[in-house]
Motif scaffolding. Structure first.
Motif, PDB file in Angstrom:
ATOM      1  N   LEU A 111       0.802  -1.217   0.000  1.00  0.00           N
ATOM      2  CA  LEU A 111       0.000   0.000   0.000  1.00  0.00           C
ATOM      3  C   LEU A 111       0.838   1.272   0.000  1.00  0.00           C
ATOM      4  N   ASP A 112       0.290   2.314  -0.630  1.00  0.00           N
ATOM      5  CA  ASP A 112       0.878   3.652  -0.528  1.00  0.00           C
ATOM      6  C   ASP A 112       0.809   4.143   0.915  1.00  0.00           C
ATOM      7  N   ALA A 113      -0.299   3.849   1.592  1.00  0.00           N
ATOM      8  CA  ALA A 113      -0.409   4.019   3.050  1.00  0.00           C
ATOM      9  C   ALA A 113      -0.157   5.438   3.531  1.00  0.00           C
ATOM     10  N   GLN A 114      -0.955   6.392   3.047  1.00  0.00           N
ATOM     11  CA  GLN A 114      -0.827   7.760   3.537  1.00  0.00           C
ATOM     12  C   GLN A 114      -1.286   7.899   4.986  1.00  0.00           C
ATOM     13  N   GLY A 115      -2.183   7.008   5.419  1.00  0.00           N
ATOM     14  CA  GLY A 115      -2.559   7.004   6.824  1.00  0.00           C
ATOM     15  C   GLY A 115      -3.610   8.014   7.232  1.00  0.00           C
ATOM     16  N   THR A 116      -4.469   8.428   6.304  1.00  0.00           N
ATOM     17  CA  THR A 116      -5.640   9.236   6.657  1.00  0.00           C
ATOM     18  C   THR A 116      -6.880   8.518   6.138  1.00  0.00           C
ATOM     19  N   ALA A 117      -8.016   8.806   6.739  1.00  0.00           N
ATOM     20  CA  ALA A 117      -9.242   8.113   6.356  1.00  0.00           C
ATOM     21  C   ALA A 117      -9.537   8.289   4.867  1.00  0.00           C
ATOM     22  N   GLN A 118      -9.431   9.526   4.360  1.00  0.00           N
ATOM     23  CA  GLN A 118      -9.757   9.775   2.958  1.00  0.00           C
ATOM     24  C   GLN A 118      -8.779   9.085   2.016  1.00  0.00           C
ATOM     25  N   ALA A 119      -7.491   9.257   2.270  1.00  0.00           N
ATOM     26  CA  ALA A 119      -6.488   8.689   1.374  1.00  0.00           C
ATOM     27  C   ALA A 119      -6.505   7.169   1.414  1.00  0.00           C
ATOM     28  N   ASP A 120      -6.645   6.589   2.603  1.00  0.00           N
ATOM     29  CA  ASP A 120      -6.664   5.134   2.716  1.00  0.00           C
ATOM     30  C   ASP A 120      -7.902   4.554   2.046  1.00  0.00           C
ATOM     31  N   GLU A 121      -9.045   5.186   2.252  1.00  0.00           N
ATOM     32  CA  GLU A 121     -10.274   4.669   1.649  1.00  0.00           C
ATOM     33  C   GLU A 121     -10.214   4.763   0.131  1.00  0.00           C
ATOM     34  N   SER A 122      -9.645   5.840  -0.389  1.00  0.00           N
ATOM     35  CA  SER A 122      -9.479   5.986  -1.831  1.00  0.00           C
ATOM     36  C   SER A 122      -8.615   4.858  -2.385  1.00  0.00           C
ATOM     37  N   GLU A 123      -7.512   4.566  -1.702  1.00  0.00           N
ATOM     38  CA  GLU A 123      -6.607   3.516  -2.163  1.00  0.00           C
ATOM     39  C   GLU A 123      -7.274   2.145  -2.115  1.00  0.00           C
TER      40      GLU A 123
END
Length: 398
Positions: free
Chosen positions: A296-308
């Motif tokens: 995972l790219d794993a940005q670690g925020t709800a929006q970014a993680d859900e998008s991924e």
């Protein structure tokens, strides 16, 4: 993509000076993210980062002479150490054909450990307080230059700067350069050293750091990431070159794709669609529609993680998901190189490492708790930069 294999891994990371140490850390879920002690963090909302411990530093950049270290910024030292280790791991002899050996490096911030004291020195002492090495030490291409100088290389070389996707481009474009015949051997990866007051200020004002000082990508409580310092370099070779010198390939970089979206859309619905398209393109180039695992790219925020997670599901359906970033901290421009190193180790050991710190996974397919032993032959790796860069790569066992 055909004809490009990976034959060596070199690294200098929080908690690891070699691949075996890194593998023990990620499979054991042992995070090297700690409170920052190099400067006062009272005014920073996130006081934690992944930094090299004293022992790791002694084993990596500590092996350079004081004269060498004095003329390089820390991110250059880390890159040079990782490159040296990668060459040793690959059994790569001193280049007999320097024109056919090059270097591709990705980073995000350049080097500020040497710059910040010079700026303070300029203010307090005038021009005599400025390091004479600053002109060649701080800029993003410095690691590329220092590695080529140290090894007397004159082959095709580049530096890639694309926020936290930088090293993904360095490795992907590097593999493509080898496949297209522009080089026989490339050292490719990333280096980053963001734990200085000035650089860390930029990290903080980006709004991407965790205000709770935690890094739990894929977790329901994820609120950002903690940064890390370090470097990972890989040896990429033409398969015939590797076979001719009896090298044992670790894996083949089978597919790579990259696109861009406006920076304010990268973690939103538009970014989700483009990430799905990029992943599909990388899989198509690899000649497959399935993988055993996604890093995972794993940005670690709800929006970014859900998008991924949404993009992955739309392309692959149920698939094992992992990331090593919470173990080392997010190395920003160098982070995709950490993912690549761990993916190579996963292929070697037939094991998928758990996501450290993820206790309430928002997706049932995120590997948590204990390592998962399973046949692993193909892994997809994702990377996104806040500048709008979206990349995907596919590694395949040989």
């Amino acid at each position: 993509m055909t004809g490009t294999v990976i034959t060596g891994i070199g690294l200098a990371l929080p908690g690891a000076s070699d691949a075996d140490q890194l593998w023990r850390s990620v499979t054991g879920g042992r995070s090297a993210v700690r409170p920052i002690e190099r400067f006062d963090t009272d005014s920073y909302p996130c006081p934690n980062a992944g930094v090299l411990a004293e022992e790791t530093e002694r084993e990596t950049i500590g092996t350079f002479t004081p004269r060498v270290r004095k003329r390089m910024d820390r991110f250059c030292q880390l890159a040079l150490s990782a490159a040296r280790s990668a060459q040793h791991d690959a059994g790569l002899p001193p280049s007999e054909d320097a024109d056919r050996t090059g270097v591709y490096v990705g980073n995000m911030f350049g080097g500020w450990e040497i710059t910040e004291p010079s700026l303070r020195g300029l203010l307090d002492q005038g021009y005599t307080g400025v390091s004479p090495h600053i002109a060649s030490a701080w800029f993003p291409t410095a690691p590329q230059g220092q590695i080529t100088i140290a090894n007397a290389l004159t082959g095709f070389s580049k530096t890639l700067v694309a926020d936290s996707a930088s090293a993904a481009l360095a490795i992907g474009y590097g593999a493509r350069a080898v496949a297209e015949g522009r080089a026989d051997v490339l050292l490719a990866g990333g280096a980053e050293a963001p734990v200085t007051p000035y650089t860390y200020t930029f990290c903080t004002t980006s709004g991407r750091l965790s205000p709770t000082g935690t890094y739990r990508p894929g977790d329901d409580t994820a609120d950002g990431f903690c940064v890390g310092e370090g470097a990972v370099m890989l040896v990429l070779e033409r398969e015939e070159t590797a076979r001719a010198r009896a090298a044992v390939p670790l894996a083949r970089l089978a597919g790579f794709a990259v696109r861009h979206v406006p920076e304010d859309e990268v973690f939103g619905p538009s970014g989700t669609r483009v990430l799905a398209a990029v992943l599909t393109a990388a899989l198509d180039e690899a000649g497959t529609d399935r993988v055993d695992c996604v890093a995972l790219d794993a940005q670690g925020t709800a929006q970014a993680d859900e998008s991924e997670l949404s993009a992955i599901h739309s392309v692959l359906g149920p698939v094992a998901l992992t990331t090593a970033k919470p173990v080392t901290g997010n190395l920003l421009g160098a982070a995709p190189a950490v993912d690549a190193a761990v993916a190579l180790l996963s292929l070697r050991h037939g094991t998928i490492a758990p996501v450290a710190g993820c206790e309430r996974p928002r997706n049932a397919h995120i590997v948590v708790g204990a390592p998962r032993e399973t046949p692993v032959r193909t892994i997809a790796l994702l990377a996104r930069g806040a500048d709008g860069t979206i990349a995907a790569s596919v590694l395949r066992a040989i």
